[in-house]
Design a protein around this motif. Structure first.
Motif, PDB file in Angstrom:
ATOM      1  N   LEU A  19       0.834  -1.211   0.000  1.00 30.60           N
ATOM      2  CA  LEU A  19       0.000   0.000   0.000  1.00 30.60           C
ATOM      3  C   LEU A  19       0.864   1.255   0.000  1.00 30.60           C
ATOM      4  O   LEU A  19       0.551   2.239  -0.692  1.00 30.60           O
ATOM      5  CB  LEU A  19      -0.929  -0.023   1.219  1.00 30.60           C
ATOM      6  N   ASN A  78       1.667   0.873   9.821  1.00 29.76           N
ATOM      7  CA  ASN A  78       0.918   0.399   8.655  1.00 29.76           C
ATOM      8  C   ASN A  78      -0.586   0.551   8.819  1.00 29.76           C
ATOM      9  O   ASN A  78      -1.287   0.969   7.893  1.00 29.76           O
ATOM     10  CB  ASN A  78       1.262  -1.065   8.376  1.00 29.76           C
ATOM     11  N   TYR A 124      -1.608   4.134   8.664  1.00 36.75           N
ATOM     12  CA  TYR A 124      -1.460   4.573   7.277  1.00 36.75           C
ATOM     13  C   TYR A 124      -2.659   4.122   6.448  1.00 36.75           C
ATOM     14  O   TYR A 124      -3.222   4.902   5.663  1.00 36.75           O
ATOM     15  CB  TYR A 124      -0.164   3.981   6.710  1.00 36.75           C
ATOM     16  N   ALA A 125      -3.069   2.854   6.625  1.00 36.93           N
ATOM     17  CA  ALA A 125      -4.207   2.344   5.865  1.00 36.93           C
ATOM     18  C   ALA A 125      -5.499   3.060   6.248  1.00 36.93           C
ATOM     19  O   ALA A 125      -6.333   3.373   5.375  1.00 36.93           O
ATOM     20  CB  ALA A 125      -4.349   0.844   6.105  1.00 36.93           C
ATOM     21  N   ARG A 126      -5.697   3.341   7.531  1.00 36.57           N
ATOM     22  CA  ARG A 126      -6.905   4.048   7.952  1.00 36.57           C
ATOM     23  C   ARG A 126      -6.935   5.476   7.385  1.00 36.57           C
ATOM     24  O   ARG A 126      -7.995   5.973   6.970  1.00 36.57           O
ATOM     25  CB  ARG A 126      -6.984   4.092   9.476  1.00 36.57           C
ATOM     26  N   VAL A 153      -5.421   6.592   4.616  1.00 36.62           N
ATOM     27  CA  VAL A 153      -5.655   6.538   3.167  1.00 36.62           C
ATOM     28  C   VAL A 153      -7.120   6.231   2.879  1.00 36.62           C
ATOM     29  O   VAL A 153      -7.729   6.823   1.970  1.00 36.62           O
ATOM     30  CB  VAL A 153      -4.731   5.488   2.524  1.00 36.62           C
ATOM     31  N   ALA A 154      -7.717   5.307   3.641  1.00 39.26           N
ATOM     32  CA  ALA A 154      -9.122   4.977   3.424  1.00 39.26           C
ATOM     33  C   ALA A 154     -10.031   6.158   3.738  1.00 39.26           C
ATOM     34  O   ALA A 154     -11.103   6.310   3.134  1.00 39.26           O
ATOM     35  CB  ALA A 154      -9.507   3.786   4.289  1.00 39.26           C
ATOM     36  N   CYS A 166      -6.737  -1.084   1.593  1.00 44.92           N
ATOM     37  CA  CYS A 166      -6.754  -0.515   2.951  1.00 44.92           C
ATOM     38  C   CYS A 166      -7.702  -1.280   3.858  1.00 44.92           C
ATOM     39  O   CYS A 166      -7.386  -1.549   5.033  1.00 44.92           O
ATOM     40  CB  CYS A 166      -7.155   0.956   2.885  1.00 44.92           C
ATOM     41  N   SER A 167      -8.868  -1.635   3.336  1.00 44.22           N
ATOM     42  CA  SER A 167      -9.823  -2.395   4.153  1.00 44.22           C
ATOM     43  C   SER A 167      -9.272  -3.771   4.506  1.00 44.22           C
ATOM     44  O   SER A 167      -9.525  -4.274   5.608  1.00 44.22           O
ATOM     45  CB  SER A 167     -11.146  -2.526   3.399  1.00 44.22           C
TER      46      SER A 167
END
Length: 481
Positions: free
Chosen positions: A195, A213, A216-218, A220-221, A270-271
């Motif tokens: 990601l 990580n 970061y994913a939360r 971006v989502a 991301c999910s």
């Protein structure tokens, strides 16, 4: 003589017609009775047979025989057919014979002749019982499916009884859980790096600002594209300083533009990262509860993760309990151990136990000693967990006591060498002979100090101080002359 034999379908009692033939066959040991059904039929006859009513009764009788006890049904059967007989009763287990003799007063024997008869009856059970009750269906004719079904059902029931199944004590759950936990960590890290590389083309500055990580994913989502970061509220994801830095970097970012299709696929990734991380948290809670029930003392010493990895590497708690402390210490470093033995180099000092908190807080030079002490305590703790009856309940006293001793040993190793005592002070403290210090007989100016001399008076010629002074003057006068 009577012979008691247990079958999957019931109790059988045989009458020995020719005891001399049985004794001769036992002495010869050639298996004549086993290989010849006709010869066996002429030696003994079926006297009585009691069929089990159901599988529960068969299991109760079988478990009693395993423990060397006479079940209630067996006692009733023998009381009816063998209690009033003057003949001896041949049994296959001496412990069972002692129980029958104690309960019913029947004289029981378990010698070589008894074992010979047992082997012969087992080999020709179908002929002796008519075939219907033979578990292997051997030689008797009739319907043998019932005998096989009874034997199979009893074997399954007896196996379950021997295992004494307890859901809290199943180490397979721990082995699978720690394996899945490690795979989830690798998967989350792989997806997170993918990601970062993917979204980094659009917002490259974000990788250095948000280092975790999952966060970061939360993020971006939530924002999807960097232009939306200025008006977003990241308070539930990031702290205030990181949020302000992220919004400032989004304004001046040098990333490329991306399409809506790219944004949709990145949001799906991301999910996945968020879902896997949440499941990892749930799995860790499950592993912690399992380890608290399975190996509480080992968990108190090295923690849930290290303890579970030790159990998984050994295969089971019982296998780990059989290992000595030296094996527990290097468990997980087998490749390095065999390479060191092959090349004749120094062997490793630790394996999986290196990741324990007690080893991690030790100095680099002390990690080997601490790991050796910790492995010894782990070996004792896991034996209590695996073999003690109350090892999995209550407070893990062995584990807590072992941890306290390891911590005390660590403190003593760290304090060793902190206070240095000189040789002269140590000798004065112990009363030993003090070493000679150079220059101790000289004055502060460097000249010889006569006052530091010690004169020993001789009984033959005692010299007074006045005579010594007169002698010294005479010597000085001669020297002057």
């Amino acid at each position: 003589m009577l012979v008691l034999f247990e079958t999957p379908s019931g109790h059988a009692l045989f009458k020995v017609v020719d005891e001399a033939a049985v004794a001769a066959a036992a002495e010869a040991g050639n298996g004549a009775l086993e290989s010849s059904p006709g010869a066996l039929s002429s030696v003994l006859k079926l006297a009585a047979f009691s069929r089990f009513t159901d599988t529960t009764a068969a299991l109760a009788s079988a478990t009693a025989l395993v423990e060397g006890k006479a079940s209630k049904d067996l006692r009733k059967f023998l009381k009816k057919h063998a209690a009033g007989e003057a003949d001896k009763l041949a049994v296959g287990d001496a412990k069972l014979g002692a129980s029958i003799r104690e309960k019913l007063g029947v004289t029981c024997v378990a010698d070589a002749s008894s074992l010979t008869l047992m082997r012969a009856i087992r080999a020709n059970l179908g002929d002796l019982l008519g075939g219907a009750d033979a578990p292997d269906g051997g030689g008797g004719g009739g319907d043998t499916d019932d005998g096989r079904a009874m034997a199979l059902g009893l074997a399954h029931s007896l196996s379950r009884y021997k295992l004494k199944f307890s859901p809290d004590k199943v180490d397979v759950m721990v082995v699978q859980a720690i394996g899945l936990l490690d795979e989830l960590d690798k998967q989350v890290n792989t997806y997170g790096m993918r990601l970062r590389e993917w979204f980094g083309w659009h917002f490259p500055e974000m990788s250095k600002i948000v280092t975790e990580n999952v966060a970061y994913a939360r993020a971006v989502a939530a924002m999807r594209v960097r232009t939306a970061a200025a008006g977003m509220d990241f308070s539930s994801i990031l702290d205030a300083a990181t949020e302000a830095e992220l919004k400032a970097a989004a304004v001046v970012s040098m990333g490329t533009e991306i399409s809506d299709e790219d944004v949709t696929n990145m949001a799906s990734l991301c999910s996945q990262v968020v879902t896997l991380s949440e499941y990892r948290t749930t799995l860790y809670d499950y592993l912690r509860s399992r380890m608290a029930a399975l190996a509480p003392n080992l968990t108190a010493l090295v923690g849930e993760l290290v303890g579970a990895r030790l159990i998984a590497h050994a295969g089971s708690v019982l296998t780990l309990a059989k290992y000595p402390a030296s094996t527990v210490q290097i468990l997980g470093a087998e490749k390095a151990l065999f390479r060191a033995l092959k090349t004749k180099h120094a062997t490793p000092k630790y394996g999986l136990i290196y990741h324990a908190s007690l080893v991690g807080q030790a100095a680099p030079k002390l990690k080997g000693k601490v790991s050796r002490v910790l492995a010894a305590k782990c070996s004792l703790a896991v034996r209590v967990d695996a073999l003690a009856e109350d090892g999995g309940s209550g407070i893990p006293e062995v584990g807590l006591d072992g941890r306290a001793k390891v911590e005390a040993r660590l403190r003593s190793l760290e304090d060793k060498g902190t206070f240095s005592i000189s040789r002269q002070g140590r000798a004065r403290d112990t009363g030993a002979k003090q070493p000679r210090v150079p220059g101790a007989g000289k004055s502060a100016t460097g000249a010889y100090a006569a006052g530091a001399d010690m004169l020993l008076a001789s009984p033959a010629a005692a010299v007074t101080p006045a005579a010594a002074d007169a002698g010294a003057d005479a010597v000085n006068g001669d020297a002057g002359a």
